[in-house]
Scaffold this active site. Structure first.
Site, PDB file in Angstrom:
ATOM      1  N   HIS A   1      -5.143   9.449   0.710  1.00 24.83           N
ATOM      2  CA  HIS A   1      -5.243   8.546   1.853  1.00 24.83           C
ATOM      3  C   HIS A   1      -6.050   9.145   3.012  1.00 24.83           C
ATOM      4  O   HIS A   1      -5.616   9.167   4.168  1.00 24.83           O
ATOM      5  CB  HIS A   1      -3.847   8.147   2.344  1.00 24.83           C
ATOM      6  CG  HIS A   1      -3.852   6.855   3.108  1.00 24.83           C
ATOM      7  ND1 HIS A   1      -4.289   6.746   4.410  1.00 24.83           N
ATOM      8  CD2 HIS A   1      -3.461   5.614   2.750  1.00 24.83           C
ATOM      9  CE1 HIS A   1      -4.169   5.503   4.835  1.00 24.83           C
ATOM     10  NE2 HIS A   1      -3.678   4.791   3.825  1.00 24.83           N
TER      11      HIS A   1
ATOM     12  N   HIS B   1       3.674  -2.445   3.066  1.00 27.14           N
ATOM     13  CA  HIS B   1       3.693  -1.085   2.533  1.00 27.14           C
ATOM     14  C   HIS B   1       4.996  -0.804   1.813  1.00 27.14           C
ATOM     15  O   HIS B   1       6.053  -1.274   2.233  1.00 27.14           O
ATOM     16  CB  HIS B   1       3.481  -0.069   3.653  1.00 27.14           C
ATOM     17  CG  HIS B   1       2.206  -0.281   4.397  1.00 27.14           C
ATOM     18  ND1 HIS B   1       2.111  -1.135   5.483  1.00 27.14           N
ATOM     19  CD2 HIS B   1       0.969   0.194   4.182  1.00 27.14           C
ATOM     20  CE1 HIS B   1       0.857  -1.162   5.918  1.00 27.14           C
ATOM     21  NE2 HIS B   1       0.151  -0.361   5.146  1.00 27.14           N
TER      22      HIS B   1
ATOM     23  N   HIS C   1      -6.040   3.275  -4.083  1.00 29.81           N
ATOM     24  CA  HIS C   1      -5.988   3.491  -2.633  1.00 29.81           C
ATOM     25  C   HIS C   1      -6.288   4.951  -2.308  1.00 29.81           C
ATOM     26  O   HIS C   1      -5.832   5.469  -1.291  1.00 29.81           O
ATOM     27  CB  HIS C   1      -4.600   3.091  -2.122  1.00 29.81           C
ATOM     28  CG  HIS C   1      -4.545   2.780  -0.653  1.00 29.81           C
ATOM     29  ND1 HIS C   1      -5.527   2.084   0.018  1.00 29.81           N
ATOM     30  CD2 HIS C   1      -3.596   3.082   0.290  1.00 29.81           C
ATOM     31  CE1 HIS C   1      -5.188   1.955   1.291  1.00 29.81           C
ATOM     32  NE2 HIS C   1      -4.033   2.562   1.485  1.00 29.81           N
TER      33      HIS C   1
ATOM     34  N   ASP D   1       0.808  -1.220   0.000  1.00 25.21           N
ATOM     35  CA  ASP D   1       0.000   0.000   0.000  1.00 25.21           C
ATOM     36  C   ASP D   1       0.841   1.270   0.000  1.00 25.21           C
ATOM     37  O   ASP D   1       1.986   1.282   0.462  1.00 25.21           O
ATOM     38  CB  ASP D   1      -0.884   0.032   1.247  1.00 25.21           C
ATOM     39  CG  ASP D   1      -2.091  -0.879   1.148  1.00 25.21           C
ATOM     40  OD1 ASP D   1      -2.162  -1.680   0.201  1.00 25.21           O
ATOM     41  OD2 ASP D   1      -2.960  -0.802   2.043  1.00 25.21           O
TER      42      ASP D   1
END
Length: 278
Positions: free
Chosen positions: A153, A243, A149, A98
């Site tokens: 964020h 990540h 995503h 991510d």
């Protein structure tokens, strides 16, 4: 806003995000080839950078944005929970990453995946992707799956429908331009899902994906700790969350160099979900 300021802002959302993430993934589904996914266990909630807690026999040909136009599939069903694992035969797992792409860490992860001929999923943020389109192009060339995503964020449960749509659409536009096609998967920041996110994702042709195993690498717990969480959580159908941006991800880079060959030697097949459009 600097990356340090962004990290501080995201950490400030942690307390609420953890609870929302736990609620959002309740009753999550299993990824499979059928239209009626089976219920799957819910993972413990976590967080990363303020967030709660992506030799193989499965290989994909490199993706491309060229060639004959693809036929669009029927509109997606609006889910009420995200997928958090995948079904299928054998010891199959999915690695997901991510928040990237980040030129400090993403290329090293891609190098390790390429060394072992393994495909993974990258859920990218638009504000990062727009600055590093060449990394999305490389993901396409090497057969990885790129998911949405959001742009910045944010915590979607604190936004109105129009704001959520903008976050998702802008990111899909950047992905399409750099990767070659619009994303088919979406992951809510902090794992905090709401009805609007599920509805808008379906309207944009994206299925919601969560995770089964959280490496907690956002806490920088040490390379051994990350490796241990992946190896201890390994099981058929598992989706691993790591990540490649959002902070210092050097431990994540070192960890995949250790656990990936171990998983392969143990008979696991690291793959990605099937594409809906051919």
């Amino acid at each position: 806003m600097t990356k340090d300021q962004l990290l501080t802002r995201r950490r400030a959302l942690l307390a609420g995000a953890v609870a929302l993430g736990a609620a959002g993934t309740a009753g999550a589904l299993t990824l499979g080839s059928g239209d009626a996914p089976a219920p799957a266990p819910v993972p413990a909630a976590g967080a990363q950078a303020g967030r709660p807690l992506k030799p193989s026999a499965y290989r994909l040909q490199p993706l491309t944005g060229y060639g004959a136009p693809r036929t669009r599939a029927a509109p997606l069903t609006v889910r009420h929970e995200p997928f958090l694992r995948m079904s299928g035969r054998g010891r199959t797992m999915v690695l997901t990453f991510d928040d990237g792409p980040d030129p400090r860490y993403t290329p090293h992860i891609l190098d390790t995946l390429a060394e072992h001929n393994v495909r993974a999923m990258f859920f990218v943020c638009g504000e990062m992707a727009v600055q590093h389109k060449e990394l999305l192009a490389r993901m396409s060339d090497e057969g990885h799956v790129v998911g949405n995503h959001t742009w910045t964020h944010p915590l979607l449960t604190q936004m109105n429908r129009g704001q959520i749509r903008s976050e998702m659409e802008r990111t899909s536009d950047v992905i399409e331009g750099a990767y070659g096609e619009r994303p088919q998967w979406f992951r809510a920041p902090y794992g905090a899902w709401n009805r609007a996110a599920f509805q808008l994702g379906a309207e944009m042709g994206m299925e919601p994906m969560a995770w089964t195993v959280d490496t907690l690498d956002w806490t920088t717990p040490g390379t051994r700790s990350i490796v241990g969480r992946v190896e201890d959580g390994a099981a058929p159908g598992v989706v691993v969350l790591s990540h490649d941006a959002g902070g210092d991800r050097s431990q994540s880079v070192r960890a995949i160099r250790s656990y990936l060959p171990e998983l392969l030697d143990s008979g696991y097949r690291l793959t990605v979900p099937p594409r809906r459009f051919a």
